[in-house]
Write a protein that holds these residues in place. Structure first.
Motif, short mmCIF file in Angstrom:
data_model
loop_
_atom_site.label_atom_id
_atom_site.label_comp_id
_atom_site.label_asym_id
_atom_site.label_seq_id
_atom_site.Cartn_x
_atom_site.Cartn_y
_atom_site.Cartn_z
N LEU A 12 0.81 -1.26 -0.01
CA LEU A 12 0.05 0.04 0.19
C LEU A 12 0.55 1.29 0.05
CD1 LEU A 12 -2.91 -0.84 2.39
CD2 LEU A 12 -3.09 -0.53 -0.14
N HIS A 13 2.05 1.17 -0.24
CA HIS A 13 2.89 2.40 -0.35
C HIS A 13 4.20 2.36 -1.35
CE1 HIS A 13 4.86 5.56 2.61
NE2 HIS A 13 5.14 5.96 1.49
N THR A 14 4.03 2.91 -2.32
CA THR A 14 5.00 2.87 -3.37
C THR A 14 5.25 4.03 -4.13
OG1 THR A 14 3.78 2.13 -5.24
CG2 THR A 14 4.43 0.30 -3.66
N ASP A 44 2.70 8.21 -4.92
CA ASP A 44 3.62 9.19 -4.97
C ASP A 44 3.55 10.49 -3.91
OD1 ASP A 44 5.61 8.57 -6.75
OD2 ASP A 44 4.15 8.32 -8.25
N HIS A 45 4.59 11.13 -3.66
CA HIS A 45 4.25 12.50 -2.91
C HIS A 45 3.51 13.59 -3.46
CE1 HIS A 45 7.53 10.85 0.29
NE2 HIS A 45 8.23 10.62 -0.80
N ASP A 46 2.43 13.84 -2.76
CA ASP A 46 1.66 15.20 -3.47
C ASP A 46 1.36 15.01 -4.84
OD1 ASP A 46 2.12 16.24 -0.76
OD2 ASP A 46 4.15 16.39 -1.33
N VAL A 69 -2.03 8.66 -2.46
CA VAL A 69 -0.91 9.84 -2.49
C VAL A 69 -0.58 9.91 -1.16
CG1 VAL A 69 -2.84 11.41 -2.18
CG2 VAL A 69 -0.82 12.27 -3.05
N GLU A 70 0.78 10.29 -1.11
CA GLU A 70 1.40 10.45 0.37
C GLU A 70 1.45 12.00 0.36
OE1 GLU A 70 5.55 8.73 0.74
OE2 GLU A 70 4.94 8.91 3.03
N ILE A 71 0.79 12.73 1.35
CA ILE A 71 0.61 13.95 1.45
C ILE A 71 1.58 14.59 2.48
CG2 ILE A 71 -0.74 16.09 1.91
CD1 ILE A 71 -3.22 14.19 1.02
N VAL A 80 4.90 15.51 8.80
CA VAL A 80 3.96 14.34 9.11
C VAL A 80 3.54 13.63 7.68
CG1 VAL A 80 2.22 13.14 10.03
CG2 VAL A 80 3.39 14.87 11.40
N HIS A 81 3.67 12.42 7.24
CA HIS A 81 3.44 11.85 6.12
C HIS A 81 2.12 11.13 6.12
CE1 HIS A 81 7.61 12.23 3.93
NE2 HIS A 81 7.11 13.33 4.15
N LEU A 82 1.11 11.95 5.37
CA LEU A 82 -0.10 11.26 5.47
C LEU A 82 -0.58 10.50 4.05
CD1 LEU A 82 -2.73 11.22 7.26
CD2 LEU A 82 -3.69 13.04 5.97
N ALA A 195 1.25 7.50 7.98
CA ALA A 195 2.50 6.80 7.27
C ALA A 195 3.66 6.60 8.36
CB ALA A 195 3.09 7.40 6.12
N HIS A 196 4.31 5.60 8.33
CA HIS A 196 5.29 5.53 9.12
C HIS A 196 5.62 6.14 10.40
CE1 HIS A 196 6.96 8.91 6.83
NE2 HIS A 196 6.80 8.20 5.92
N PRO A 197 4.77 5.97 11.39
CA PRO A 197 4.72 6.77 12.43
C PRO A 197 5.76 6.55 13.61
CG PRO A 197 2.99 4.99 12.94
CD PRO A 197 3.59 4.94 11.42
N SER A 252 5.77 -1.45 1.95
CA SER A 252 7.15 -1.34 1.99
C SER A 252 7.88 0.23 1.66
CB SER A 252 7.69 -2.02 0.66
OG SER A 252 7.24 -1.28 -0.48
N ASP A 253 7.03 1.15 1.11
CA ASP A 253 7.77 2.36 0.73
C ASP A 253 8.63 2.25 -0.32
OD1 ASP A 253 7.68 5.13 0.88
OD2 ASP A 253 8.34 5.37 2.85
N TYR A 254 8.24 1.50 -1.08
CA TYR A 254 9.44 1.11 -2.24
C TYR A 254 9.58 2.41 -3.18
CZ TYR A 254 10.76 -0.99 -6.86
OH TYR A 254 11.37 -1.16 -7.97
#
Ligand code: AMP
Ligand code: FE
Ligand code: FE
Ligand code: ZN
Length: 284
Positions: A12-14, A44-46, A69-71, A80-82, A195-197, A252-254
């Motif tokens: 769920l995170h690439t 992807d970021h933003d 999306v990673e905000i 903080v990544h959401l 994300a990754h707290p 994974s945050d690939y």
């Protein structure tokens, strides 16, 4: 079942090259399919620019696709990544927010490069020529330019030496308050996951009362299974997340070759994706 089993599971995170991953959305999907995953989210970021390509590639490879999306947000002055999944891609307010972050990221990268140029052979023209249109600019792009010019060995080394928040070359980027971002994601029909707290690179885990605050404004889940979370910070977060009824996700945050994280090394079960989709459907 080991957490590294891919069958029936979703990463769920690439990231793709639309932000700071090193491979195209099609290649990210191919990596997920080759790893035996049932599906993936592109986060992807933003930016949501990679969705169409990734969705088509997933369909061609016969795996499932979750748009994400990673905000970039901030809380109490900390980044903080959401993660947001299933948002309406035509939600004007949320899209405007993403554009605002993207623009600020460019200004901020230019200023960081200006500061770095005092000590390194580097200029903005040289950095930006390697960044394609529609790409969310980040420190990894500056790192890649410094590596390409032979100043450092890899991204990790550049971050450790000159790109970390304590560095004199570091400049902050604009970011929305996390609670406001969570409300916006819910308003856009999506679900928000912290994300990754407990990531190693943070000074400490996200405090428990802050997690409660986020849950009260609509947070749906928390990414406790992430390669960079610190194990000793996790039990307290897990207990609070469970008390709050939050979902616990794995991913994974690939970033392609940009990070050591392997696709599918952490993942989420299909049942969680079903619950996520039910929640998204009821918010429509
Ligand atoms: P920025 O979005 O500009 O704040 O840069 C943060 C991004 O840099 C994160 O999303 C990571 O992908 C990447 N990053 C942070 N630390 C490292 C590291 N040590 N090695 C490689 N990439 C990193
Ligand atoms: Fe990244
Ligand atoms: Fe992140
Ligand atoms: Zn990420």
């Amino acid at each position: 079942m080991s957490e590294y089993t891919a069958a029936g599971r979703f990463d769920l995170h690439t990231h793709s090259s639309l932000s700071d991953g090193t491979t195209s959305p099609t290649e990210v999907v191919a990596a997920a399919a080759d790893a035996g995953l049932a599906g993936l989210a592109l986060t992807d970021h933003d930016t949501i620019e990679g969705w169409d390509e990734a969705r088509a590639a997933a369909s061609a490879r016969g795996i499932d696709f979750v748009p994400g999306v990673e905000i970039t947000t901030k809380h109490a002055g900390f980044s903080v990544h959401l993660l947001a999944y299933g948002i309406d891609p035509s939600h004007t307010e949320l899209l405007a927010e993403l554009v605002r972050v993207q623009q600020s990221r460019v200004t901020r990268a230019e200023e960081m490069v200006r500061r770095l140029s005092a000590d390194f052979d580097l200029d903005w023209a040289g950095v930006s020529e390697a960044i394609g249109p529609g790409v969310t600019v980040g420190r990894p792009h500056i790192a890649d330019a410094l590596v390409a010019r032979g100043h450092f060995g890899d991204r990790g080394e550049v971050f450790d030496r000159v790109l970390h928040p304590g560095s004199p070359y570091y400049v902050r980027t604009y970011a929305i308050e996390t609670a406001d971002a969570i409300r916006l994601v819910v308003d856009a029909g999506g679900v928000a996951v912290l994300a990754h707290p407990a990531a190693l690179r943070q000074r400490g885990p996200v405090p428990l009362d802050v997690l409660t605050e986020f849950a009260e404004v609509g947070l749906w889940g928390v990414e406790l299974d992430h390669p960079e979370n610190r194990d000793d910070w996790l039990p307290a977060l897990r207990e609070r997340a469970t008390d709050l009824g939050l979902e616990i996700t794995g991913a994974s945050d690939y970033h392609g070759a940009g990070k050591i994280n392997r696709i599918g090394e952490r993942s989420s079960p299909v049942e969680l994706i079903e619950r996520m989709r039910r929640r998204i459907a009821t918010q429509r």
